[in-house]
Design a protein around this motif. Structure first.
Motif, PDB file in Angstrom:
ATOM      1  N   GLY A 100       0.808  -1.077  -0.451  1.00 47.79           N
ATOM      2  CA  GLY A 100       0.525   0.122  -0.033  1.00 47.79           C
ATOM      3  C   GLY A 100       1.016   1.134   0.036  1.00 47.79           C
ATOM      4  O   GLY A 100       0.538   2.176  -0.580  1.00 47.79           O
ATOM      5  N   PHE A 101       1.703   0.563   0.782  1.00 44.25           N
ATOM      6  CA  PHE A 101       2.578   2.561   0.686  1.00 44.25           C
ATOM      7  C   PHE A 101       3.181   2.895  -0.764  1.00 44.25           C
ATOM      8  O   PHE A 101       3.381   4.288  -0.742  1.00 44.25           O
ATOM      9  CB  PHE A 101       3.737   1.940   1.955  1.00 44.25           C
ATOM     10  CG  PHE A 101       5.024   3.360   1.913  1.00 44.25           C
ATOM     11  CD1 PHE A 101       4.442   4.465   1.515  1.00 44.25           C
ATOM     12  CD2 PHE A 101       6.467   2.511   1.395  1.00 44.25           C
ATOM     13  CE1 PHE A 101       5.682   5.642   1.737  1.00 44.25           C
ATOM     14  CE2 PHE A 101       6.833   3.606   1.136  1.00 44.25           C
ATOM     15  CZ  PHE A 101       6.573   5.160   1.535  1.00 44.25           C
ATOM     16  N   GLU A 102       4.458   1.574  -1.097  1.00 48.87           N
ATOM     17  CA  GLU A 102       4.307   1.615  -2.269  1.00 48.87           C
ATOM     18  C   GLU A 102       3.700   2.175  -3.690  1.00 48.87           C
ATOM     19  O   GLU A 102       4.240   3.157  -4.737  1.00 48.87           O
ATOM     20  CB  GLU A 102       4.823   0.077  -3.202  1.00 48.87           C
ATOM     21  CG  GLU A 102       6.299  -0.043  -2.205  1.00 48.87           C
ATOM     22  CD  GLU A 102       7.825   0.984  -2.372  1.00 48.87           C
ATOM     23  OE1 GLU A 102       7.725   1.244  -3.072  1.00 48.87           O
ATOM     24  OE2 GLU A 102       8.676   0.799  -1.448  1.00 48.87           O
ATOM     25  N   ARG A 103       2.555   2.052  -3.144  1.00 49.32           N
ATOM     26  CA  ARG A 103       1.498   2.481  -4.510  1.00 49.32           C
ATOM     27  C   ARG A 103       1.398   4.527  -3.893  1.00 49.32           C
ATOM     28  O   ARG A 103       1.820   4.500  -4.883  1.00 49.32           O
ATOM     29  CB  ARG A 103       0.041   1.926  -4.353  1.00 49.32           C
ATOM     30  CG  ARG A 103      -1.199   2.565  -4.887  1.00 49.32           C
ATOM     31  CD  ARG A 103      -2.257   1.125  -4.961  1.00 49.32           C
ATOM     32  NE  ARG A 103      -2.385   1.060  -3.389  1.00 49.32           N
ATOM     33  CZ  ARG A 103      -3.338   2.199  -3.487  1.00 49.32           C
ATOM     34  NH1 ARG A 103      -3.939   3.087  -3.143  1.00 49.32           N
ATOM     35  NH2 ARG A 103      -3.539   1.190  -1.465  1.00 49.32           N
ATOM     36  N   LEU A 104       1.152   3.979  -3.156  1.00 51.39           N
ATOM     37  CA  LEU A 104       1.092   5.573  -2.239  1.00 51.39           C
ATOM     38  C   LEU A 104       2.286   6.733  -2.531  1.00 51.39           C
ATOM     39  O   LEU A 104       2.751   7.795  -2.965  1.00 51.39           O
ATOM     40  CB  LEU A 104       0.907   5.374  -0.657  1.00 51.39           C
ATOM     41  CG  LEU A 104      -0.797   4.971  -0.176  1.00 51.39           C
ATOM     42  CD1 LEU A 104      -0.832   5.058   0.937  1.00 51.39           C
ATOM     43  CD2 LEU A 104      -2.170   6.709  -1.410  1.00 51.39           C
TER      44      LEU A 104
END
Length: 299
Positions: A209-213
């Motif tokens: 989720g962080f990498e996408r954000l």
């Protein structure tokens, strides 16, 4: 902790119980340092439980005001800690590392982040100075664990703590004068999540989720700045809370972000009264549902 992570009611309400608070005399060995840590851990979890209860009982989200009384309970808790249980953040490095003391402060800082996020029309929630400072302190704690190979001793909930801290740091990275310092702390948390997923696969959900954000956030940076702090005695007070009081041991040497935030910066006021109305749902949309997490032991 599960209640605050998942925005669910607490299974046990202390108001339904008549058990007195723990004392050192309740332990077989009152001289064991872990006994005192556990006593303060229980006190902190009680405050976290009241925050979760406050949020879950408000049915009209439009009237959900910031719970200054509960935020001030957190301030009272951190200032009540004896000196040997305080987090040593005054210097650029930590000479006296205590694994249990560092872990004690992780949920404290995580709840500060949650309290000082506000819903946004963007994917990222708005994060205010208190949230950014707490997130930077979380990164400092994980840096200390990583330097000593101690990530494996942390609780499963640590992945969630990394996740919500990255939200505040990603928001801070949009401000030009904070970008470099925020990225330093973000990189620490990314390494921590990669280490945590070895023991707790749910940490990989927060990492993905962080990498996408992060990729979405790269195009949203601007040259904005935090509002300057006034010089009078009310500086830093918002919604009835002096947010600087959350961090009694933080100095400009704690981290790059700490130095920037303490150098004449002030938290902006909240944009609306419904400060937390959609944050739990927003977090689940960003990172995914927490069903697997709920089955894991918190300790």
């Amino acid at each position: 902790m599960t209640a605050i992570c998942q925005s669910r009611p607490c299974l046990i309400d202390p108001e339904d119980c008549n058990i007195p608070e723990l004392t050192l005399e309740d332990f077989p060995d009152p001289t064991n340092p872990k006994a005192e840590v556990f006593i303060y851990w229980v006190k902190l979890c009680a405050i976290i439980g009241r925050i979760a209860k406050y949020r879950s009982r408000v049915t009209d989200v439009a009237s959900l005001a910031f719970p200054a009384h509960l935020a001030n309970e957190l301030v009272e808790w951190i200032h009540s800690l004896p000196q040997h249980l305080k987090l040593p953040l005054e210097a650029t490095s930590t000479a006296n590392f205590n694994r249990d003391v560092h872990q004690l402060h992780l949920p404290y800082l995580a709840v500060i982040v949650i309290l000082h996020l506000s819903p946004s029309h963007e994917a990222l929630p708005s994060a205010y100075a208190a949230a950014v400072m707490a997130a930077s302190c979380i990164a400092r704690i994980f840096r200390n664990y990583l330097a000593r190979g101690g990530i494996r001793f942390l609780m499963p909930v640590s992945g969630w703590i990394c996740g919500i801290a990255t939200l505040a740091l990603l928001r801070a990275s949009r401000i030009q004068q904070l970008t470099h310092h925020a990225e330093e702390d973000i990189n620490i948390l990314v390494i921590a999540l990669k280490e945590l997923r070895v023991s707790y696969p749910v940490a990989d959900m927060f990492l993905q989720g962080f990498e996408r954000l992060r990729s979405e956030n790269a195009a949203s940076r601007n040259d904005g700045a935090l509002n300057p702090e006034p010089s009078d005695s009310t500086a830093g007070i918002s919604n009835g809370v002096n947010w600087i009081q959350y961090f009694p041991n933080v100095t400009p040497q704690t981290s790059g972000l700490a130095k920037a935030l303490l150098s004449g910066q002030q938290e902006e006021p909240f944009l609306d009264e419904a400060w937390l109305s959609s944050i739990p749902l927003q977090l689940e949309e960003l990172f995914g549902p927490y069903e697997d997490f709920s089955e894991m032991p918190i300790f």
